[in-house]
Design an enzyme around this catalytic site. Structure first.
Site, mmCIF file in Angstrom:
data_model
loop_
_atom_site.group_PDB
_atom_site.id
_atom_site.type_symbol
_atom_site.label_atom_id
_atom_site.label_comp_id
_atom_site.label_asym_id
_atom_site.label_seq_id
_atom_site.Cartn_x
_atom_site.Cartn_y
_atom_site.Cartn_z
ATOM 1 N N LYS A 82 0.863 -1.190 0.000
ATOM 2 C CA LYS A 82 0.000 0.000 0.000
ATOM 3 C C LYS A 82 0.894 1.232 0.000
ATOM 4 O O LYS A 82 1.638 1.470 0.942
ATOM 5 C CB LYS A 82 -0.908 0.038 1.229
ATOM 6 C CG LYS A 82 -2.004 1.089 1.073
ATOM 7 C CD LYS A 82 -2.536 1.629 2.384
ATOM 8 C CE LYS A 82 -1.584 2.538 3.099
ATOM 9 N NZ LYS A 82 -1.288 3.809 2.388
ATOM 10 N N GLU A 139 11.091 16.282 14.312
ATOM 11 C CA GLU A 139 11.619 16.317 12.951
ATOM 12 C C GLU A 139 10.881 17.407 12.154
ATOM 13 O O GLU A 139 9.650 17.361 12.055
ATOM 14 C CB GLU A 139 11.338 14.943 12.336
ATOM 15 C CG GLU A 139 12.248 14.504 11.261
ATOM 16 C CD GLU A 139 11.904 13.085 10.790
ATOM 17 O OE1 GLU A 139 10.851 12.528 11.169
ATOM 18 O OE2 GLU A 139 12.705 12.547 10.012
HETATM 19 P P1 ADP Z 1 3.886 10.761 7.115
HETATM 20 O O1 ADP Z 1 3.552 11.479 8.387
HETATM 21 O O2 ADP Z 1 5.226 11.040 6.609
HETATM 22 O O3 ADP Z 1 2.814 10.872 6.071
HETATM 23 P P2 ADP Z 1 2.873 8.229 7.916
HETATM 24 O O4 ADP Z 1 3.494 7.308 8.903
HETATM 25 O O5 ADP Z 1 1.637 8.921 8.326
HETATM 26 O O6 ADP Z 1 4.007 9.251 7.514
HETATM 27 O O7 ADP Z 1 2.588 7.478 6.548
HETATM 28 C C1 ADP Z 1 3.382 6.436 6.049
HETATM 29 C C2 ADP Z 1 2.508 5.344 5.477
HETATM 30 O O8 ADP Z 1 1.686 4.837 6.524
HETATM 31 C C3 ADP Z 1 1.561 5.803 4.374
HETATM 32 O O9 ADP Z 1 1.431 4.778 3.421
HETATM 33 C C4 ADP Z 1 0.259 6.002 5.131
HETATM 34 O O10 ADP Z 1 -0.885 5.880 4.323
HETATM 35 C C5 ADP Z 1 0.325 4.866 6.118
HETATM 36 N N1 ADP Z 1 -0.539 5.074 7.288
HETATM 37 C C6 ADP Z 1 -0.932 6.242 7.843
HETATM 38 N N2 ADP Z 1 -1.719 6.007 8.912
HETATM 39 C C7 ADP Z 1 -1.843 4.661 9.017
HETATM 40 C C8 ADP Z 1 -2.526 3.788 9.918
HETATM 41 N N3 ADP Z 1 -3.238 4.249 10.948
HETATM 42 N N4 ADP Z 1 -2.410 2.467 9.721
HETATM 43 C C9 ADP Z 1 -1.691 1.976 8.710
HETATM 44 N N5 ADP Z 1 -1.004 2.733 7.834
HETATM 45 C C10 ADP Z 1 -1.094 4.066 7.982
#
Ligand code: ADP
Length: 494
Positions: free
Chosen positions: A183, A396
């Site tokens: 994903k 960060e």
């Molecule tokens: P950033 O803050 O840099 O966007 P994230 O950790 O939010 O980093 O996002 C990294 C990945 O994790 C993306 O593919 C995002 O869609 C996914 N993601 C965000 N929230 C969730 C969640 N609650 N569960 C699983 N995957 C998630």
């Protein structure tokens, strides 16, 4: 959509890739993809849910037995074909990256080469997943160790390197004989879909690699379905520490193996014996790649009092000369930030630092009015006289902002550098051999750049310690993450 008109049309996909078939999401819900430079909608992809996630697991599970039974040589050949297609489509892939992620085209081309290098590397490593023969510990026995693929691997990737982060997860998994469900980040699904098209073209069998797209709201739903599913044996994730911890908690029930490449808060130390010009050069390379939106980006720059003035003068001049603009202009060196949330965070950090006593040596503002194309630009910034009370010292910033902290002694700076829950990368510049060994031994990070601002390589292990996560990507260690160690003991051989 003007920039996308010159891209090979079949690389621009608007469907999930499951079991070798391009399919719409079951719910008929869609996610709009936006150009961060302008805010214009450049495409739409499925906003997938639990049913789509489950179909991906089913496809990957069904493909697993035959894929894991192939020879490593066969898998290597298919990966090499994928690699060749990435290189021959490099221009198109780079345009897609620039379009949805915003980085200048030259950098996007660099990302394609970087991502492709992992595919080539793991094609070569596939044939070297050796086991061991252990001298028998008892008479009449043979004791052997074999390496086997873990099974179905779920890869969740971020938006900052939409191609490279996917490549360096999918390639080792496939090389090891695992099948993959992936994903991509909601901001950058188009690059990932283009990669699936090239995988299809390269002849990777249906179901070996599958990809579903989803909005931020549905990320938890799709990934949640994978966390709960016992058929999924491993999660490999790059992203924020908060989400990474959630994945660790969510997979606890089925005890999946995890690789987590999470946030950083990298210190960059310039000692009084450093080559100041080289240190400025190294910082420019380390900090301003991708507009400062990288997890190894220096976030706290500690400069010895004796070289502080010289260093800050040289640095401010270089940063002030950086050209900010859309990826579509050849002279752009810093593109837009990924979205308004990102720009607002950067500006909040800068305002907070100024209120707490930082001096603005250059930049320090949003470029809302200066750049016509859109609102997501931030001026490359150098802040002087930073201190540990400022938010940017502990969080960060993920943008083109350098904060300079003064220090007086090695002891003090190493303590301050380590005074963070994170431990991904650290950098330092020194010409004293004893200090180099001493300090590199004491820095609590997974990676240390010594007189070097750009250390990333497919041949090296990338990853952190502490709350920056665990697991390594790239190098021979990267393949191990996808392999289970099986011990075979044969008895009655007397
Ligand atoms: P950033 O803050 O840099 O966007 P994230 O950790 O939010 O980093 O996002 C990294 C990945 O994790 C993306 O593919 C995002 O869609 C996914 N993601 C965000 N929230 C969730 C969640 N609650 N569960 C699983 N995957 C998630």
């Amino acid at each position: 959509m003007s920039a996308s008109t010159s891209i090979r049309p079949d690389l621009l996909r608007d469907r999930n890739f499951i079991g070798g078939i391009w399919c719409a999401g079951r719910e008929d819900a869609w996610l709009e993809v936006v150009d961060p430079a302008t805010g214009a909608v450049i495409g739409r992809v499925p906003d997938s849910g639990a049913v789509d996630a489950d179909e991906a697991v089913k496809a990957a599970s069904e493909a697993l037995p035959s894929w894991r039974a192939t020879t490593a040589r066969h898998r290597a050949q298919l990966l090499k074909r994928w690699h060749a297609r990435m290189l021959s489509s490099a221009e198109d892939l780079a345009k897609i990256i620039s379009l949805e992620q915003g980085k200048p085209l030259a950098e996007a081309l660099g990302e394609v080469a970087y991502g492709a290098s992992y595919v080539e590397w793991f094609a070569e490593e596939a044939v070297r997943a050796y086991g061991d023969i252990i001298p028998a510990a008892a008479e009449g026995r043979r004791m052997m160790v074999v390496k086997e693929p873990l099974g179905v691997v779920a890869a969740i990737t971020p938006w900052n390197f939409p191609l490279a982060m996917l490549a360096r997860k999918v390639a080792p998994a496939l090389a090891a004989g695992c099948t993959v469900i992936a994903k991509p980040a909601e901001d950058t699904p188009l690059t990932a879909l283009a990669m699936m098209r090239l995988a299809e073209e390269a002849g990777l069998p249906a179901g070996t690699v599958n990809l579903v797209t989803a909005s931020r709201g549905n990320a938890a739903v799709t990934v949640g379905a994978w966390l709960a599913d016992p058929r999924v044996r491993k999660i490999t994730f790059t992203g924020s520490t908060a989400v990474g911890k959630g994945l660790a908690r969510g997979s606890a029930e089925t005890l999946k193996k995890l690789s987590l490449e999470l946030g950083g808060n990298a210190p960059f130390i310039v000692f009084d014996d450093a080559d100041v010009c080289a240190a400025v050069d190294g910082l420019m390379r380390a900090k301003f790649r991708n507009g400062g939106q990288t997890c190894v980006s220096p976030n706290r720059v500690y400069v010895h009092d004796a070289v502080y003035d010289e260093f800050s003068r040289q640095l401010a001049a270089r940063v002030a000369a950086l050209h900010v603009g859309p990826a579509s202009l050849a002279e752009s060196e810093i593109g837009p930030m990924i979205n308004s949330r990102a720009v607002e965070k950067i500006d909040r950090h800068v305002r907070d630092a100024i209120v707490r006593g930082a001096t603005v040596l250059t930049g320090g503002l949003r470029l809302r009015d200066q750049i016509a194309s859109g609102p997501n630009y931030y001026a490359p910034t150098v802040l002087g006289e930073a201190n540990e009370q400022m938010t940017l010292a502990s969080e960060e910033t993920f943008g083109p902002v350098v904060a300079l902290f003064r220090f007086h002694s090695e002891e003090d700076v190493v303590r301050r550098a380590n005074d963070t829950p994170f431990g991904l990368a650290a950098y330092f510049y020194s010409r004293d051999v004893s200090r180099i060994w001493r300090v590199s031994g004491r820095l609590e990070t997974g990676i240390v750049g010594i007189n070097e601002g750009a250390f990333a390589s497919e041949a090296a292990p990338f990853g952190g310690i502490k709350e920056s996560g665990y697991g390594r990507e790239g190098s021979r260690y990267g393949l191990e993450e996808y392999l289970a160690t099986k011990y075979l003991c044969q008895g009655s051989l007397a």
